[in-house]
Design a protein around this motif. Structure first.
Motif, PDB file in Angstrom:
ATOM      1  N   GLY A   1      42.006  40.466  42.511  1.00  0.00           N
ATOM      2  CA  GLY A   1      41.452  40.279  41.175  1.00  0.00           C
ATOM      3  C   GLY A   1      40.830  41.546  40.632  1.00  0.00           C
ATOM      4  N   SER A   2      40.519  41.503  39.359  1.00  0.00           N
ATOM      5  CA  SER A   2      39.851  42.623  38.702  1.00  0.00           C
ATOM      6  C   SER A   2      38.915  42.073  37.637  1.00  0.00           C
ATOM      7  N   ASN A   3      37.931  42.871  37.245  1.00  0.00           N
ATOM      8  CA  ASN A   3      37.023  42.438  36.190  1.00  0.00           C
ATOM      9  C   ASN A   3      36.542  43.627  35.376  1.00  0.00           C
TER      10      ASN A   3
ATOM     11  N   ARG B   1      36.976  40.533  30.435  1.00  0.00           N
ATOM     12  CA  ARG B   1      37.974  39.734  31.119  1.00  0.00           C
ATOM     13  C   ARG B   1      37.845  39.791  32.638  1.00  0.00           C
ATOM     14  N   VAL B   2      37.877  38.623  33.264  1.00  0.00           N
ATOM     15  CA  VAL B   2      38.008  38.506  34.712  1.00  0.00           C
ATOM     16  C   VAL B   2      39.402  37.952  34.995  1.00  0.00           C
ATOM     17  N   ALA B   3      40.178  38.658  35.805  1.00  0.00           N
ATOM     18  CA  ALA B   3      41.536  38.237  36.144  1.00  0.00           C
ATOM     19  C   ALA B   3      41.643  38.065  37.651  1.00  0.00           C
TER      20      ALA B   3
ATOM     21  N   TYR C   1      44.276  36.762  40.975  1.00  0.00           N
ATOM     22  CA  TYR C   1      45.691  36.650  41.323  1.00  0.00           C
ATOM     23  C   TYR C   1      45.846  35.961  42.669  1.00  0.00           C
TER      24      TYR C   1
ATOM     25  N   SER D   1      48.479  33.944  38.123  1.00  0.00           N
ATOM     26  CA  SER D   1      47.194  34.492  37.715  1.00  0.00           C
ATOM     27  C   SER D   1      46.479  33.580  36.730  1.00  0.00           C
TER      28      SER D   1
ATOM     29  N   THR E   1      42.876  33.966  33.919  1.00  0.00           N
ATOM     30  CA  THR E   1      41.883  34.884  33.368  1.00  0.00           C
ATOM     31  C   THR E   1      40.744  34.096  32.715  1.00  0.00           C
TER      32      THR E   1
ATOM     33  N   GLU F   1      37.153  34.943  30.054  1.00  0.00           N
ATOM     34  CA  GLU F   1      36.355  35.892  29.301  1.00  0.00           C
ATOM     35  C   GLU F   1      34.882  35.628  29.561  1.00  0.00           C
TER      36      GLU F   1
END
Length: 320
Positions: free
Chosen positions: A188-190, A260-262, A264, A314, A316, A318
């Motif tokens: 993941g990423s944020n 955004r938080v994504a 996976y 994935s 996401t 906000e």
């Protein structure tokens, strides 16, 4: 009495050092097995990728003078096939330097997936031929996607030496498909905002805010399988978002998630899972010389490395 105790302590220390020295054994290099260098291949494919990228290098022997520069393989023939058609990959070198010193080197071979798309359920084959080394081969089958059901974000206030900070965490949830072995990896990423307050005498404070993207850290909770949980609802280990607060002399720094938080969920094949699981367990030893060695598996016939596949889903959210 004190003199006798001191002598006894000194004698015990001498015996301990002698015992440690007995663990050391000089080994004649001629007794070591000198195996030739092997091709090291790594490639991971997934539907939706725009290119197939294969990294090729040569292994470094236990003894000898192998340098990173000699590990590059820029003259290999790399072919990628779906069983019906094949494509020859083009080369591009990639090397890592620090202060002008070559730390690592490998060659990358690539081809656009528009020539040969990556599809779920399809088996692909990889073959690498290089002068001075036996040809190596491998194959893998691309798994289907497993949909993420949801994910949650929560926080905790941490007190560290009198300073408080807020840490943010994420967990992924999904339902495992029944009747088959499944292997997973989470990522993941944020987005986060980084605000620094500068203060100077006789001047009002000045805030500077920068928005950046960071990777969510799952630590040793990256990989998981469905052994004993076939067909059940599953939840990932806890991943930490890039967000905290700290104090720096002369300025106040604040980092908090915003935007955004994504996340996976990678449904991976067994080759991918076994390789990355071993690499992560090995990294978890943190250089401990007494930790049990973790052998790194390979599915590259005649060489080393991994050719694996995954399918990604994935979600996401906000954050404000």
């Amino acid at each position: 009495m004190k003199r006798i105790a001191g002598l006894l302590l000194f004698a015990a220390g001498v015996l301990f050092l002698m015992a440690c020295d007995s663990l050391r054994q000089e080994i004649n290099p001629d007794r070591l097995t000198t195996e030739p260098q092997k091709l090291v291949v790594s490639c991971f494919i997934a539907p939706g990728d725009t290119a197939v990228v294969v990294r090729v290098s040569r292994s470094q022997s236990v003894v000898g003078t192998t340098t990173p520069a000699s590990s590059t393989v820029a003259n290999a023939l790399v072919t990628f096939s779906d069983g019906t058609q094949s494509v020859t990959l083009r080369v591009r070198d990639s090397q890592t330097y620090m202060y002008g010193i070559l730390l690592s080197g490998f060659s990358e071979y690539w081809a656009k997936t528009s020539v040969m798309p990556i599809r779920a359920g399809q088996t692909y084959r990889l073959r690498v031929e290089a002068p001075g080394s036996p040809a190596v081969e491998a194959e893998c089958t691309v798994p289907g996607p497993v949909a993420l059901s949801s994910f949650t974000v929560d926080s905790a206030v941490i007190n560290n030496f009198g300073f408080t900070s807020t840490e943010y965490y994420v967990r992924l949830r999904w339902t495992d498909p029944a009747g088959q072995a499944n292997f997973y990896r989470v990522a993941g990423s944020n987005e986060y905002s980084f605000t620094t307050r500068y203060t100077q005498p006789n001047r009002p404070p000045r805030d500077t805010t920068i928005r950046q993207i960071g990777q969510i850290s799952f630590g040793n909770n990256l990989t998981v399988n469905d052994a004993g949980r076939d067909g059940q609802d599953m939840i990932s280990g806890r991943g930490q978002l890039v967000a905290s607060s700290s104090f720096v002399t002369g300025q106040r720094q604040s980092v908090r998630p915003a935007g955004r938080v994504a996340v996976y969920l990678l449904n991976v094949d067994e080759n991918y899972y076994r390789y990355h699981d071993a690499v992560e367990r090995q990294a978890g030893t943190d250089g401990n010389p007494f930790a049990e060695p973790v052998p790194i598996p390979t599915n590259i016939r005649g060489g080393l490395g991994c050719f694996g596949a995954y399918n990604r889903s994935s979600l996401t959210m906000e954050l404000k």
